[in-house]
Design a protein around this motif. Structure first.
Motif, short mmCIF file in Angstrom:
data_model
loop_
_atom_site.label_atom_id
_atom_site.label_comp_id
_atom_site.label_asym_id
_atom_site.label_seq_id
_atom_site.Cartn_x
_atom_site.Cartn_y
_atom_site.Cartn_z
N TYR A 1 52.35 80.37 -51.17
CA TYR A 1 52.74 81.32 -52.21
C TYR A 1 53.07 80.59 -53.52
N GLU A 2 53.77 79.46 -53.43
CA GLU A 2 54.07 78.70 -54.65
C GLU A 2 52.79 78.16 -55.27
N SER A 3 51.85 77.75 -54.46
CA SER A 3 50.56 77.30 -54.97
C SER A 3 49.86 78.43 -55.71
N ALA A 4 49.92 79.62 -55.13
CA ALA A 4 49.31 80.77 -55.79
C ALA A 4 49.93 80.99 -57.17
N PHE A 5 51.25 80.88 -57.25
CA PHE A 5 51.92 81.09 -58.53
C PHE A 5 51.57 79.99 -59.53
N ILE A 6 51.42 78.77 -59.06
CA ILE A 6 50.99 77.68 -59.94
C ILE A 6 49.63 78.01 -60.53
N TYR A 7 48.70 78.41 -59.67
CA TYR A 7 47.34 78.72 -60.15
C TYR A 7 47.32 79.96 -61.03
N LYS A 8 48.17 80.93 -60.72
CA LYS A 8 48.23 82.12 -61.58
C LYS A 8 48.74 81.75 -62.96
N GLN A 9 49.76 80.88 -63.02
CA GLN A 9 50.27 80.44 -64.32
C GLN A 9 49.20 79.67 -65.09
N MET A 10 48.46 78.83 -64.39
CA MET A 10 47.37 78.10 -65.04
C MET A 10 46.30 79.06 -65.56
N SER A 11 46.00 80.09 -64.78
CA SER A 11 45.03 81.10 -65.20
C SER A 11 45.49 81.81 -66.46
N ILE A 12 46.76 82.18 -66.47
CA ILE A 12 47.32 82.85 -67.65
C ILE A 12 47.24 81.94 -68.87
N THR A 13 47.60 80.68 -68.70
CA THR A 13 47.55 79.73 -69.82
C THR A 13 46.13 79.59 -70.35
N MET A 14 45.17 79.43 -69.45
CA MET A 14 43.78 79.29 -69.89
C MET A 14 43.30 80.55 -70.60
N ALA A 15 43.67 81.72 -70.08
CA ALA A 15 43.25 82.98 -70.70
C ALA A 15 43.82 83.13 -72.11
N THR A 16 45.07 82.72 -72.29
CA THR A 16 45.68 82.84 -73.61
C THR A 16 45.10 81.85 -74.61
N LYS A 17 44.45 80.81 -74.10
CA LYS A 17 43.82 79.82 -74.98
C LYS A 17 42.34 80.14 -75.23
N GLY A 18 41.86 81.22 -74.61
CA GLY A 18 40.46 81.62 -74.82
C GLY A 18 39.48 80.99 -73.85
N TRP A 19 39.97 80.29 -72.86
CA TRP A 19 39.10 79.66 -71.85
C TRP A 19 38.94 80.62 -70.66
N ASP A 20 38.09 81.60 -70.84
CA ASP A 20 37.94 82.65 -69.83
C ASP A 20 37.38 82.13 -68.50
N GLY A 21 36.46 81.20 -68.55
CA GLY A 21 35.88 80.64 -67.32
C GLY A 21 36.91 79.84 -66.54
N ALA B 1 40.12 80.22 -66.77
CA ALA B 1 41.08 81.22 -66.31
C ALA B 1 40.58 81.88 -65.04
N HIS B 2 39.30 82.21 -65.02
CA HIS B 2 38.71 82.84 -63.83
C HIS B 2 38.79 81.91 -62.62
N TRP B 3 38.46 80.64 -62.83
CA TRP B 3 38.48 79.67 -61.73
C TRP B 3 39.89 79.56 -61.15
N PHE B 4 40.88 79.45 -62.00
CA PHE B 4 42.26 79.36 -61.53
C PHE B 4 42.71 80.66 -60.86
N HIS B 5 42.23 81.79 -61.37
CA HIS B 5 42.58 83.07 -60.73
C HIS B 5 41.99 83.16 -59.32
N GLU B 6 40.79 82.66 -59.15
CA GLU B 6 40.19 82.64 -57.81
C GLU B 6 40.99 81.74 -56.88
N GLN B 7 41.50 80.63 -57.39
CA GLN B 7 42.38 79.76 -56.60
C GLN B 7 43.64 80.51 -56.20
N TYR B 8 44.20 81.24 -57.14
CA TYR B 8 45.39 82.05 -56.88
C TYR B 8 45.13 82.99 -55.70
N LYS B 9 44.02 83.71 -55.74
CA LYS B 9 43.70 84.66 -54.68
C LYS B 9 43.52 83.95 -53.33
#
Length: 161
Positions: A18-38, A40-48
């Motif tokens: 669960y903590e790993s999921a939250f780490i990857y979700k935070q990374m996904s959010i950070t990438m998305a806010t920086k405009g790195w959609d791909g 962000a998607h990769w980290f979101h898939e890790q989260y799932k």
């Protein structure tokens, strides 16, 4: 029945997933806010994937007649700069998860709990793939010079299923 020390270690692993999921979700959010959609998607898939692992482990314990115990989760403390730093941290984290899973398998073998050993062997194999995947991304990111190369990798990782 699962021996007490094995049960405890699996519960700790559920927390780690669960903590790993939250780490990857935070990374996904950070990438998305920086405009790195791909990215962000990769980290979101890790989260799932990490969320799925936690659920699979919970279901395993229930199947074995145990009652999983959920713990408070640590908030991810990520102060990373840039895409490369995020993937380097992801690689470091995957190595940490690998060690934890290997510890469960070793403990299960020691306890003669072959069902748990067998259940966690697939995670051992998966971690080898995870480490290789993230390591390859880190290597590619180190090869590029400038945002154009990052854009190409971002586009590639955005296609991950």
């Amino acid at each position: 029945m699962i021996k007490k020390e094995v049960f405890k270690k699996i519960n700790e692993q559920i927390k780690l997933e669960y903590e790993s999921a939250f780490i990857y979700k935070q990374m996904s959010i950070t990438m998305a806010t920086k405009g790195w959609d791909g990215f962000a998607h990769w980290f979101h898939e890790q989260y799932k994937e990490e969320m799925d692992h936690a659920e699979e482990m919970i279901n395993y314990l229930i199947t074995r007649g145990e009652t999983p115990v959920l713990f408070d989760l640590k908030k991810p403390d990520l102060k990373l700069e840039g895409v490369l730093a995020h993937f380097e941290k992801a690689y470091e984290h995957e190595c940490f998860v690998s060690k934890s899973i290997n510890d469960i398998v070793a403990l299960a073998i020691k306890a003669g709990d072959y069902a748990t050993e067998n259940f966690f062997r697939r995670y051992v194999d998966e971690q080898v793939q995870e480490e290789d995947s993230v390591s390859s991304i880190v290597d590619r990111l180190k090869l590029v010079n400038g945002d154009a190369g990052y854009l190409m990798i971002d586009r590639q990782l955005g296609r991950r299923e």
